[in-house]
Design an enzyme around this catalytic site. Structure first.
Site, PDB file in Angstrom:
ATOM      1  CD  GLU A  60      -1.707  -2.447   1.358  1.00  0.00           C
ATOM      2  OE1 GLU A  60      -2.504  -3.344   1.065  1.00  0.00           O
ATOM      3  OE2 GLU A  60      -0.584  -2.657   1.870  1.00  0.00           O
ATOM      4  CG  HIS A 130     -11.101  -8.000   5.682  1.00  0.00           C
ATOM      5  ND1 HIS A 130     -10.421  -8.896   6.475  1.00  0.00           N
ATOM      6  CD2 HIS A 130     -10.423  -7.942   4.506  1.00  0.00           C
ATOM      7  CE1 HIS A 130      -9.386  -9.373   5.808  1.00  0.00           C
ATOM      8  NE2 HIS A 130      -9.367  -8.808   4.612  1.00  0.00           N
TER       9      HIS A 130
END
Length: 325
Positions: A60, A130
């Protein structure tokens, strides 16, 4: 008009932006042929080529660092972080580079063309890694814009506006709504204003404020309140940075009461910013304490997700207590 779910609306917005401007580039983990883990970028590589829609390594920090470099050179990158929970390795790039690039160079350079898309929030039984709602971390960062749509119509119009905005935008997509939210969406190009709240329902007794997937939950709570004769004014902020304080102030001056709801934990959540601002500007008009209905100050649970989330019953109870204060 066409019937679309939120994923289709996002895909349509990206397709339009890429067709209009060859400088628009989409990339992230698995966004190429695979179309991303949720299929938001399906078929874009087929239509616009591998040079403009492609996979990145699973890193990321590298995705956003690469996006900053592209934007600084005049490209219009739309970078996808697969889940907002995994945006934190890129946090330094976003808050120390993306947000400050224009200011550290005296506007000689900027990365204003950058849009960062990422799915966020709970409701899919995703557990700790998540399901998080990290919006408040980024609203503390001058130089960014933070946008959250609540339905397919907003998703398309706000995403097109974000891609064309002169400032870098973090575009948070409520993943619980990706396929659950379905509505009529214009097939043509259109934009919705960034920085303007949307009054979805007018009322006189209490103002109820939220954003993203929480707006659906608020709607159910308001239905229960109306059965008891409580007229709620409902406001979807849509943009958290900059947020439309004037619209909320005007509403609370009329109703005298305010409930703010979000999925993120209570402490440090963006509802605190809304509450503080309204207290400063509407203090003498308040009929009851400002209420916050939020997630809990715990890591996001798996088995106890329903207990964690601020549901319609919790919001209804806050509305009722505020009106009866």
């Amino acid at each position: 008009m066409a019937t679309m779910n939120m994923l289709q609306a996002i895909n349509n917005a990206l397709d339009i932006a890429m067709a209009e401007d060859e400088k628009v580039i989409c990339f992230g983990e698995d966004v190429g042929i695979f179309g991303g883990v949720f299929r938001a970028t399906s078929h874009l590589q087929e239509k616009h080529g591998k040079a403009r829609c492609f996979n990145t390594p699973l890193v990321e920090q590298g995705i956003i660092g690469f996006a900053n470099g592209l934007a600084a050179q005049g490209s219009v990158p739309v970078a996808e972080i697969q889940f907002a929970d995994y945006i934190f390795p890129a946090f330094d790039q976003i808050v120390n580079e993306t947000a400050k690039f224009r200011y550290r160079s005296g506007d000689l350079f900027n990365v204003g063309g950058l849009t960062i898309r990422t799915p966020y929030g709970g409701g899919i039984a995703g557990g700790l890694y998540h399901s998080q709602s990290p919006e408040a971390y980024f609203t503390h960062t001058p130089g960014l814009k933070v946008v959250v749509p609540r339905n397919p119509y907003q998703a398309k119009g706000l995403l097109l506006a974000a891609i064309r905005d002169p400032d870098p935008v973090l575009f948070l997509e409520p993943k619980r709504l990706y396929r659950a939210a379905v509505g009529e969406v214009p097939e043509e190009d259109y934009q919705l204003p960034i920085g303007e709240a949307d009054i979805t329902k007018e009322g006189t007794d209490i103002s109820v404020v939220g954003w993203g997937a929480q707006m659906e939950v608020i709607g159910k709570a308001v239905e229960l309140a109306e059965e008891q004769g409580i007229a709620c004014e409902v406001i979807d902020l849509r943009t958290l940075l900059p947020w439309d304080a004037d619209t909320v102030v005007e509403s609370v001056l009329k109703t005298g009461r305010l409930v703010v709801s979000h999925e993120a934990p209570l402490t440090g959540g963006f509802a605190g910013e809304v509450a503080a601002t309204i207290q400063e500007r509407c203090f003498l008009y308040l009929e009851s304490p400002i209420a916050r209905v939020t997630g809990l100050d715990t890591p996001f649970p798996l088995v106890l997700e329903k207990e964690y989330l601020p549901d319609h019953l919790k919001i209804f109870e806050a509305i009722r207590e505020s009106v009866n204060f």
